[in-house]
Design a protein around this motif. Structure first.
Motif, PDB file in Angstrom:
ATOM      1  N   PHE A 258       0.556  -1.132   0.153  1.00  0.00           N
ATOM      2  CA  PHE A 258       0.193   0.105   0.027  1.00  0.00           C
ATOM      3  C   PHE A 258       0.675   1.153  -0.322  1.00  0.00           C
ATOM      4  N   ALA A 259       1.674   1.001  -0.504  1.00  0.00           N
ATOM      5  CA  ALA A 259       3.188   2.322  -0.392  1.00  0.00           C
ATOM      6  C   ALA A 259       4.164   2.262  -1.456  1.00  0.00           C
ATOM      7  N   GLU A 260       4.516   3.458  -1.542  1.00  0.00           N
ATOM      8  CA  GLU A 260       5.371   3.810  -2.422  1.00  0.00           C
ATOM      9  C   GLU A 260       6.288   5.293  -2.739  1.00  0.00           C
ATOM     10  N   TYR A 276       4.549   7.072   0.445  1.00  0.00           N
ATOM     11  CA  TYR A 276       3.660   8.000   0.548  1.00  0.00           C
ATOM     12  C   TYR A 276       2.758   6.644   0.306  1.00  0.00           C
ATOM     13  N   SER A 277       0.985   6.870   1.687  1.00  0.00           N
ATOM     14  CA  SER A 277       0.104   5.447   0.725  1.00  0.00           C
ATOM     15  C   SER A 277      -0.830   6.202   0.708  1.00  0.00           C
ATOM     16  N   CYS A 280      -3.647   4.425   2.752  1.00  0.00           N
ATOM     17  CA  CYS A 280      -4.413   5.759   4.443  1.00  0.00           C
ATOM     18  C   CYS A 280      -4.363   6.926   4.128  1.00  0.00           C
ATOM     19  N   GLY A 281      -4.138   7.451   2.876  1.00  0.00           N
ATOM     20  CA  GLY A 281      -3.684   9.043   3.078  1.00  0.00           C
ATOM     21  C   GLY A 281      -3.074   9.364   4.050  1.00  0.00           C
ATOM     22  N   VAL A 282      -1.693   9.109   4.095  1.00  0.00           N
ATOM     23  CA  VAL A 282      -0.688   9.040   5.211  1.00  0.00           C
ATOM     24  C   VAL A 282       0.530   9.261   3.740  1.00  0.00           C
ATOM     25  N   ALA A 283       2.007  10.386   4.768  1.00  0.00           N
ATOM     26  CA  ALA A 283       3.347   9.609   4.314  1.00  0.00           C
ATOM     27  C   ALA A 283       4.146   9.463   5.682  1.00  0.00           C
TER      28      ALA A 283
END
Length: 349
Positions: A258-260, A276-277, A280-283
């Motif tokens: 779910f991250a990059e 950044y995911s 989840c709307g997060v970093a």
């Protein structure tokens, strides 16, 4: 100080060999356990258990590790299948041992209450047992399990278990444990009826409250599932947006698939990344090829929350807790090295 703990002595040889192979792959890759966790999508705590022989890694984790370390997944999954069978055999032996322990404990507990687990089980001298010997019964048969439940041929049939014995014709009712046992069973029976009546009354009240008005019954199950405005998160993801701020991306399930990596910068000899995911709307920020004591920080340009920081330990890498962002371009990662060099990532397009 060695990197790995000693594997448990009771570990099956096949599982021990497999855990050792996993350790060699991680050592050969040069990755820390935290980096393995971030790149495979399985938490650091889980990998510590897998690599220390406390838990058998699932097949998905093994395939992910093969991809991260450049190992042929076919060979690794073959070893995993052998270990999985060995692990299952060990669990079966453990379950059988625990079952035997529980049976022994149950027998001991019943023994504390006199061991009277069925009609006619106790001997004639124990309270609550059958004290009257039917006419014609063998002298040695009163204490046996089968004889106590089945009178000798020709003897009159005794009363059903749980009721006071009645005297055969012309004989008085024996005094002692029989009548006491009947009283106790009668008391228990009456108490059980009272409890059942209370349960039925409670169920009636729960289903009948509100009378004939428009109010729904208290115990009625909603006919439709309540709707919610919050988006449904994928399996394993435990937070989104502001709820993730300050949380560990591994533990909350926001890493892995779910991250990059949104942006990257080189600060001295270290590599700084903004992870950044969108799910989840997060970093969060990650630093690799660093030295112990180097620090990493993540901040959201449009956010009101304070930056989140992390410090490099002996693994030569670290990552920060998460901050909520609408897009990856809002996040900026900065590193401060022990050499005094500082640097940040630039905003992504």
């Amino acid at each position: 100080m060695p990197r790995w703990k000693a594997l448990p002595e009771e570990l099956d040889p096949q599982v021990r060999e497999f855990a050792t192979q996993l350790r060699r792959l991680v050592d050969k890759s040069g990755l820390s356990i935290a980096a393995v966790a971030d790149r495979t999508g399985y938490s650091k705590t889980s990998w510590e258990r897998y690599l220390n022989g406390r838990l058998l890694a699932p097949k998905g984790a093994i395939v992910a590790l093969a991809e991260v370390t450049g190992t042929n997944p076919l060979h690794l999954t073959t070893m995993w299948e052998l270990s999985e069978r060995a692990w299952s055999r060990s669990e079966m032996r453990h379950d059988m041992t625990m079952e035997a322990i529980r049976i022994t404990q149950a027998r001991d507990a019943l023994g504390e209450f006199g061991g009277d687990v069925g009609p006619g089980r106790s001997g004639g001298s124990r309270p609550g047992g059958r004290t009257a010997t039917p006419p014609g019964a063998a002298a040695g048969g009163a204490g046996g399990y089968a004889d106590a439940n089945r009178p000798p041929t020709g003897a009159p049939q005794g009363p059903p278990p749980g009721f006071p014995p009645s005297a055969p014709s012309g004989q008085p009712v024996p005094s002692g444990g029989g009548s006491g046992r009947g009283k106790r069973r009668t008391t228990i029976f009456v108490a059980a009826l009272a409890v059942a009546a209370l349960v039925l009354a409670g169920a009636f009240l729960l289903t009948d409250l509100g009378g004939g008005g428009e109010k729904k019954p208290v115990a009625q199950t909603p006919s439709t599932k309540p709707t919610t405005s919050a988006p449904e998160l994928p399996a394993g993801v435990k937070c989104a947006g502001d709820d993730c701020t300050g949380e560990d991306p591994e533990l909350m399930g926001c890493g892995g698939e779910f991250a990059e990596t949104a942006t990257t910068a080189t600060v001295g000899t270290a590599v700084v990344e903004v992870r950044y995911s969108e799910t989840c709307g997060v970093a969060w920020a990650r630093i690799t090829q660093a030295a112990p004591g180097d620090t990493i920080e993540i901040a959201a340009d449009q956010g009101e929350g304070k930056p989140q920081t992390g410090t490099v330990n002996a693994d030569k890498d670290a990552y920060t807790p998460m901050v909520a962002v609408a897009t990856a371009s809002e996040a900026k990662a900065c590193a401060t090295l022990t050499t005094g060099v500082e640097g940040c990532t630039t905003a992504s397009g």
